[in-house]
Design an enzyme around this catalytic site. Structure first.
Site, PDB file in Angstrom:
ATOM      1  N   SER A 165       0.837  -1.210   0.000  1.00  0.00           N
ATOM      2  CA  SER A 165       0.000   0.000   0.000  1.00  0.00           C
ATOM      3  C   SER A 165       0.862   1.246   0.000  1.00  0.00           C
ATOM      4  CB  SER A 165      -0.859  -0.038   1.260  1.00  0.00           C
ATOM      5  OG  SER A 165      -1.395   1.227   1.513  1.00  0.00           O
ATOM      6  N   TYR A 204      -1.639  -1.465  11.214  1.00  0.00           N
ATOM      7  CA  TYR A 204      -1.974  -1.954   9.861  1.00  0.00           C
ATOM      8  C   TYR A 204      -0.870  -1.571   8.872  1.00  0.00           C
ATOM      9  CZ  TYR A 204      -3.628  -1.343   5.116  1.00  0.00           C
ATOM     10  OH  TYR A 204      -3.689  -1.344   3.753  1.00  0.00           O
ATOM     11  N   LYS A 210       2.159  -3.823   6.546  1.00  0.00           N
ATOM     12  CA  LYS A 210       2.483  -3.735   5.109  1.00  0.00           C
ATOM     13  C   LYS A 210       3.992  -3.569   4.942  1.00  0.00           C
ATOM     14  CE  LYS A 210      -1.577  -4.136   3.298  1.00  0.00           C
ATOM     15  NZ  LYS A 210      -1.899  -5.422   2.654  1.00  0.00           N
TER      16      LYS A 210
END
Ligand code: UDP
Length: 342
Positions: free
Chosen positions: A128, A153, A157
């Site tokens: 992302s 989160y 990634k």
């Protein structure tokens, strides 16, 4: 040469289902695996309808369950794997970091571990633009330094990218591509698959469509005093079908031995910024609807502006975002209306 099988973990979800369609249409066999923790069978059934393929293998499983991953790789001859099976709610990850670290890291390590044992580990990781944080230069290129993650989160990634990179360096049988998505939006033109947020949507476009359909009263535009032309944040909204096609290009590059390095990173975006306000206006215009919206305070953790330099993906993957924003926003609306039975 026979058809190659691609594993799509999290394949029943929003991005996974669109990628499954494009892979099948490009001639791949796909195994879809999902633990259904954040979706139902709506999109998987939609994939079968769009492709006309009723026998797509579907395995309900959790990638944190190592024996289940071992069985999956024993049952199918997997040429490449695309890993989407992760949790993605930024706010939730702040409140329950272990849920995110456990699920997102263990599942990815399990796939890598088992794929390695087959001797051919072609791994595509869905990363992302969140790894860039609030970038110092715009647009961002793949070498733009990553920033400390704002949320667990985002950190998962970043860590998964690092795990993949380290594995590529250490193990000759591992090849990896990380695709860094910007803001995926829209739905398939058939309106048979799309985004299915649980509860109140966090993301902008599902909130817009749910407001337009009457499920939500009013869209809050978070912040109108940012240092941007209209005061609202700037993003690179990328059409979901265009984004899905980038995965086909990446898989082909891997399986056809075209990679220049064994670990590659690509920005998957349009290369053009739109403001939140631009997007709201474009939605109203594309669909002929009036949206109820208001300005609200800034949302904690939002970056002011980010958009991609997608030249590398354009050149190396031979991929380019093509669908006009109006069409993307019409598809998002068609999907919402279909969900509402209208
Ligand atoms: N946004 C908004 N209202 C909403 C949801 C999002 O104004 O109900 C804004 C958000 O502040 C950000 C942009 O829309 O500037 C994109 O947010 P989203 O959550 O879709 O993606 P992000 O860029 O945070 O990954």
């Amino acid at each position: 040469m026979g058809r190659k099988t691609v594993l799509v973990s999290g394949g029943a979800g929003f991005i996974g289902s669109h990628v499954t369609v494009e892979l099948i249409e490009a001639g791949y066999d796909v195994v879809v695996a999902d633990n259904m923790s954040n979706c139902d069978l709506t999109c998987f059934n939609g994939v079968k309808e769009i492709t006309g393929k009723k026998d797509i293998p579907f395995v309900e499983m959790d990638f944190c369950d190592l024996p289940a991953v071992e069985k999956l790789f024993a049952d199918f001859d997997i040429a490449a794997a695309i890993h989407f099976a992760g949790f993605k709610a930024v706010g939730e990850s702040v409140g329950d970091p272990m849920k995110y670290y456990h699920n997102n890291l263990v599942s990815f390590m399990n796939i890598l571990t088992v794929a390695r044992r087959t001797g051919k580990c072609n791994m595509l990781f869905s990363s992302s633009a969140t790894v860039y944080g609030e970038p110092d230069q715009l647009p961002v290129i793949e070498e733009t330094p990553r920033k400390d993650a704002e949320s667990p989160y985002g950190n998962t990634k970043r860590i998964c990218e690092d795990i993949l990179h380290d594995c590529v360096k250490a193990y000759p049988e591992v090849k990896g591509i990380a695709l860094r998505y910007f803001n995926p939006i829209g739905a398939h033109p058939s309106a048979l698959i799309g985004e299915l947020p649980r509860g109140v949507p966090n993301n902008l476009v599902p909130y817009i469509t749910q407001t337009a359909i009457g499920k939500r009263e009013c869209l809050s535009i978070f912040g109108n005093d940012y240092p941007t032309p209209d005061g609202t944040c700037l993003r690179d909204f990328i059409d979901i079908v265009d984004l899905a096609k980038a995965h086909v290009c990446a898989v082909e590059r891997m399986l056809k031995g075209k990679m220049k390095k064994d670990y590659e990173i690509y920005n998957i975006g349009t290369g053009h910024p739109l403001s939140v306000m631009d997007l709201v206006t474009a939605f109203e215009k594309a669909n002929g609807v009036k949206l109820n919206w208001k300005y609200a305070p800034r949302r904690v953790g939002d970056v002011v502006a980010i958009w991609a330099d997608a030249d590398l993906a354009n050149q190396e993957l031979g991929w380019k975002a093509e669908r006009p924003i109006e069409e993307t926003l019409r598809s998002a609306w068609a999907w919402e209306k279909r969900l509402a039975g209208k």
